[in-house]
Design an enzyme around this catalytic site. Structure first.
Site, short mmCIF file in Angstrom:
data_model
loop_
_atom_site.label_atom_id
_atom_site.label_comp_id
_atom_site.label_asym_id
_atom_site.label_seq_id
_atom_site.Cartn_x
_atom_site.Cartn_y
_atom_site.Cartn_z
N LEU A 8 0.57 -1.27 -0.07
CA LEU A 8 -0.21 -0.05 -0.03
C LEU A 8 0.72 1.38 0.19
O LEU A 8 1.64 1.44 0.95
CB LEU A 8 -0.75 0.14 1.17
CG LEU A 8 -1.82 -1.27 1.42
CD1 LEU A 8 -2.70 -1.08 2.51
CD2 LEU A 8 -2.34 -1.74 0.21
N ALA A 9 0.79 2.07 -0.94
CA ALA A 9 1.56 3.14 -1.31
C ALA A 9 0.75 4.43 -1.83
O ALA A 9 1.24 5.15 -2.68
CB ALA A 9 2.74 2.86 -2.16
N ARG A 15 2.58 14.93 6.25
CA ARG A 15 3.44 15.39 7.33
C ARG A 15 4.83 15.41 6.67
O ARG A 15 5.67 16.26 7.35
CB ARG A 15 3.19 14.59 8.62
CG ARG A 15 2.15 14.98 9.35
CD ARG A 15 1.91 13.79 10.52
NE ARG A 15 3.10 14.04 11.26
CZ ARG A 15 3.22 12.84 12.03
NH1 ARG A 15 2.64 11.67 11.84
NH2 ARG A 15 4.31 12.86 12.84
N GLY A 141 -4.60 0.38 15.85
CA GLY A 141 -5.87 -0.71 16.09
C GLY A 141 -5.43 -1.79 16.95
O GLY A 141 -4.19 -2.15 17.01
N ASN A 171 -2.07 -3.75 16.02
CA ASN A 171 -2.03 -4.14 14.65
C ASN A 171 -0.97 -3.23 14.05
O ASN A 171 -0.96 -2.16 13.90
CB ASN A 171 -3.37 -3.93 13.89
CG ASN A 171 -3.32 -4.08 12.61
OD1 ASN A 171 -2.64 -4.93 11.97
ND2 ASN A 171 -4.23 -3.30 11.69
N ASN A 361 50.88 3.83 -13.38
CA ASN A 361 50.81 4.75 -12.38
C ASN A 361 50.54 6.16 -13.08
O ASN A 361 51.02 6.66 -13.78
CB ASN A 361 52.49 5.03 -11.86
CG ASN A 361 52.52 5.69 -10.73
OD1 ASN A 361 51.91 6.80 -10.51
ND2 ASN A 361 53.25 5.30 -9.52
N ALA A 364 50.48 12.80 -9.80
CA ALA A 364 49.55 13.79 -8.99
C ALA A 364 48.87 15.00 -10.26
O ALA A 364 49.52 15.17 -11.16
CB ALA A 364 50.30 14.71 -7.97
N TYR A 371 35.19 14.88 -21.84
CA TYR A 371 34.11 15.53 -22.01
C TYR A 371 34.57 16.71 -22.97
O TYR A 371 35.10 17.74 -22.41
CB TYR A 371 33.27 16.05 -20.88
CG TYR A 371 31.94 16.49 -21.27
CD1 TYR A 371 30.97 15.81 -21.91
CD2 TYR A 371 31.46 17.71 -20.67
CE1 TYR A 371 29.66 16.40 -22.00
CE2 TYR A 371 30.37 18.22 -20.45
CZ TYR A 371 29.30 17.39 -21.48
OH TYR A 371 28.09 18.09 -21.80
N ARG A 424 54.71 20.26 -24.11
CA ARG A 424 54.79 21.39 -23.34
C ARG A 424 55.76 22.37 -23.74
O ARG A 424 56.78 22.18 -24.47
CB ARG A 424 55.06 20.90 -21.70
CG ARG A 424 56.55 20.49 -21.58
CD ARG A 424 56.68 19.69 -20.16
NE ARG A 424 58.15 19.35 -20.18
CZ ARG A 424 58.45 18.38 -19.45
NH1 ARG A 424 57.71 17.36 -18.95
NH2 ARG A 424 59.61 17.94 -19.29
C1 UD1 Z 1 -3.55 1.40 10.12
C2 UD1 Z 1 -4.53 0.01 10.65
C3 UD1 Z 1 -4.26 0.07 12.35
C4 UD1 Z 1 -2.82 0.10 12.42
C5 UD1 Z 1 -1.85 1.06 11.77
C6 UD1 Z 1 -0.44 0.68 11.90
C7 UD1 Z 1 -6.31 0.20 9.29
C8 UD1 Z 1 -7.96 0.59 9.17
N1 UD1 Z 1 -5.88 0.68 10.50
O1 UD1 Z 1 -3.97 2.42 10.78
O2 UD1 Z 1 -5.17 -0.82 12.80
O3 UD1 Z 1 -2.51 -0.33 13.79
O4 UD1 Z 1 -2.10 1.08 10.27
O5 UD1 Z 1 0.35 1.57 11.51
O6 UD1 Z 1 -5.98 -0.39 8.40
N2 UD1 Z 1 -3.35 3.55 2.56
C9 UD1 Z 1 -3.91 3.41 1.14
N3 UD1 Z 1 -4.92 3.72 0.78
C10 UD1 Z 1 -5.89 4.08 1.58
C11 UD1 Z 1 -5.53 4.25 3.03
C12 UD1 Z 1 -4.24 3.78 3.38
O7 UD1 Z 1 -2.72 3.29 0.36
O8 UD1 Z 1 -6.95 4.55 1.15
C13 UD1 Z 1 -1.92 3.34 3.11
C14 UD1 Z 1 -1.39 4.66 3.55
O9 UD1 Z 1 -0.54 5.09 2.48
C15 UD1 Z 1 -0.34 3.71 4.64
C16 UD1 Z 1 -1.08 2.53 5.03
O10 UD1 Z 1 -1.91 2.23 4.01
O11 UD1 Z 1 0.86 3.42 4.16
C17 UD1 Z 1 -1.92 2.59 6.50
O12 UD1 Z 1 -2.71 3.92 6.49
P1 UD1 Z 1 -3.15 4.92 7.40
O13 UD1 Z 1 -4.11 5.81 7.17
O14 UD1 Z 1 -1.90 5.43 7.76
O15 UD1 Z 1 -3.53 3.63 8.60
P2 UD1 Z 1 -3.68 3.92 10.13
O16 UD1 Z 1 -4.97 4.72 10.25
O17 UD1 Z 1 -2.44 4.38 10.44
#
Ligand code: UD1
Ligand code: CA
Length: 450
Positions: A8-9, A15, A141, A171, A361, A364, A371, A424
């Site tokens: 997930l990215a 921030r 979580g 979690n 060798n 210096a 280039y 030279r």
């Molecule tokens: C999530 C977990 C939480 C856990 C915590 C650990 C859920 C609902 N909650 O919470 O239980 O303790 O991570 O850090 O899963 N992302 C997406 N698309 C989205 C939402 C999120 O790609 O729509 C990605 C974010 O970029 C991030 C990751 O998922 O890398 C976690 O999302 P974030 O919103 O930070 O979850 P938390 O509220 O921290």
């Protein structure tokens, strides 16, 4: 059976205060996202699907740079972690086997931990969640378990009761399940909760209503460290470096002042290598046994062979290939060049797009002029050649084996092996003129006119 990872990215990483997607910020010389990708690969996970969102095309390019088989899918709107996972469904439609969910901003999950999760799956658990005891659980979580340790549900902090908030087991976000099951569970997730999001975490309770068991594999909190701000990125860098230094020492590398040496994610160092204080490794550096890296070197994209001696104050750039026992001394820059066995470039030189033969060798201040303002050209220096100090080798140019170049020569045409090149202005001595000049200057000084 094959496994896949859904990374997930999509998050913006607000921030970070950055125009660059969070997961591309470098950690140990590699984009943050590469850390989780490599961890999955090290655990033997073959397929990768990255869920992108903010800065999708830049993230895609960084993903492809590490793994050109990885698929990227775009999550247009960030509606929650469950919704994010669902975006990978089509990309994994033909996948039979498990799928892991990892966060791209969480760099330190170890392959061994993913292995432990795979084993828990093999033991027959439907959903395996990676949990940790949090020093401060606020915001995470909570993993609700029964007396036997079975995982009953995950409750997000905002949705948790007072009693549930007292649970320390949290979690990490890492989940493993059969891919088909995972997508089925995720499609049953709703968004009736405090954040109005589709929570991936809801799949645990849903799985249990369908007769599937869920369990927790535990890891240290340090493994689940996530990066949300520049300050957390700096903290993660410190954690990475501390580990890399300890590992290097463990593997037989001498670090005189470990805290001043910085490694990259993919640095490879052999036994009995000595690294003096203040050395930085960029990406893609390999150092063979017994080499010595002296202080204040900056190395990237290079290979250093056994017994070579580098620095102090050397800069090795991509494509620098340093042969056995070769020496690269102070204020020497080497780029896209091989310096073969026993060759010496000891002081104040630039060696770029070049080949320096065995035992040659370079005096210096030798410069390869590679280039012309538009094109790059190669310099080839034969074995045992000797280049006098302050010479400029204007590429393309070749010096044969054992060729000699007089100091201060600007070499513009090839020098056959065994020949001497001198180019030279010829020196002229004027007898007595030095003393006369000095007397005249001293007289001027005495009159105070100068
Ligand atoms: C999530 C977990 C939480 C856990 C915590 C650990 C859920 C609902 N909650 O919470 O239980 O303790 O991570 O850090 O899963 N992302 C997406 N698309 C989205 C939402 C999120 O790609 O729509 C990605 C974010 O970029 C991030 C990751 O998922 O890398 C976690 O999302 P974030 O919103 O930070 O979850 P938390 O509220 O921290
Ligand atoms: Ca988070």
């Amino acid at each position: 059976m094959q496994s896949a990872v859904i990374l997930l990215a999509a998050g913006q990483g607000t921030r970070m205060q950055s125009d660059m997607p969070k997961v591309l910020h470098p950690l140990a010389g590699a984009p943050l996202i590469h850390h989780a990708m490599r961890s999955a690969r090290a655990a033997g996970i073959e397929r990768t699907v990255v869920v992108t969102g903010h800065g999708a095309s830049a993230v895609e390019a960084a993903v492809a740079a590490l793994d050109d088989c990885a698929r990227c899918v775009v999550q247009e709107e960030q509606l929650g972690t469950g919704h994010a996972v669902a975006q990978a469904r089509d990309a994994l439609a033909d996948h039979r086997g498990d799928a892991f969910v990892l966060y791209a901003d969480t760099p330190f999950v170890r392959p061994e931990t993913l292995d432990a999760m795979a084993r828990a799956r093999a033991d027959g658990h439907g959903v395996v969640v990676l949990g940790f005891e949090a020093a401060d659980p606020t915001g995470y979580g909570r993993l609700v378990t029964d007396a036997d340790g079975a995982l009953l549900e995950i409750v997000e902090h905002k949705d948790a009761s007072e009693a549930q908030r007292k649970i320390g087991l949290c979690n990490s976000g890492v989940v493993c399940a059969d891919a088909g099951t995972l997508f089925e569970l995720v499609s049953a997730v709703g968004n009736d909760n405090a954040k109005g999001e589709y929570y991936l975490t809801d799949i645990v309770a849903i799985a249990r209503t369908r007769g599937l068991s869920a369990t927790v594999v535990r890891c240290d909190e340090a493994e689940t460290l996530g990066v949300n701000s520049r300050s957390e990125l700096a903290g993660a860098e410190a954690v990475f470096q501390a580990r890399a230094r300890a590992e290097a020492l463990e593997n037989g590398v001498t670090l005189t002042a470990p805290d001043t040496v910085f490694f990259a994610l993919d640095t490879v160092i052999g036994r009995d290598v000595t690294i003096a204080p203040y050395v930085t490794f960029g990406p893609d550096v390999t150092v063979e046994s017994g080499a010595e890296i002296r202080s204040f070197c900056h190395l990237e994209g290079c290979h250093i062979s056994e017994g070579a001696q580098i620095g102090p104050y050397a800069r090795l750039r991509p494509g620098a290939e340093i042969g056995e026992g070769a020496r690269i001394g102070n204020f020497v820059e080497v780029k896209n060049a091989d310096v073969q066995r026993g060759a010496k470039v000891n002081h104040l030189s630039y060696v770029g797009d070049a080949s320096v033969g065995e035992g040659a060798n370079l005096g210096a201040g030798t410069i390869t002029c590679n280039y012309d303002g538009v094109f790059k050209h190669r310099t080839t220096i034969g074995a045992g050649a000797f280049v006098g100090s302050n010479s400029a080798l204007v590429a393309p140019v070749t010096l044969g084996d054992g060729a000699y170049v007089g100091s201060g020569t600007v070499v513009t045409s090839d020098v056959p092996g065994g020949d001497l090149a001198i180019g030279r202005a010829r020196q002229v001595n004027k007898p007595g003129l030095g003393a006369k000049l000095r007397a005249r200057l001293l007289a001027l000084k005495a009159k105070g006119t100068r």
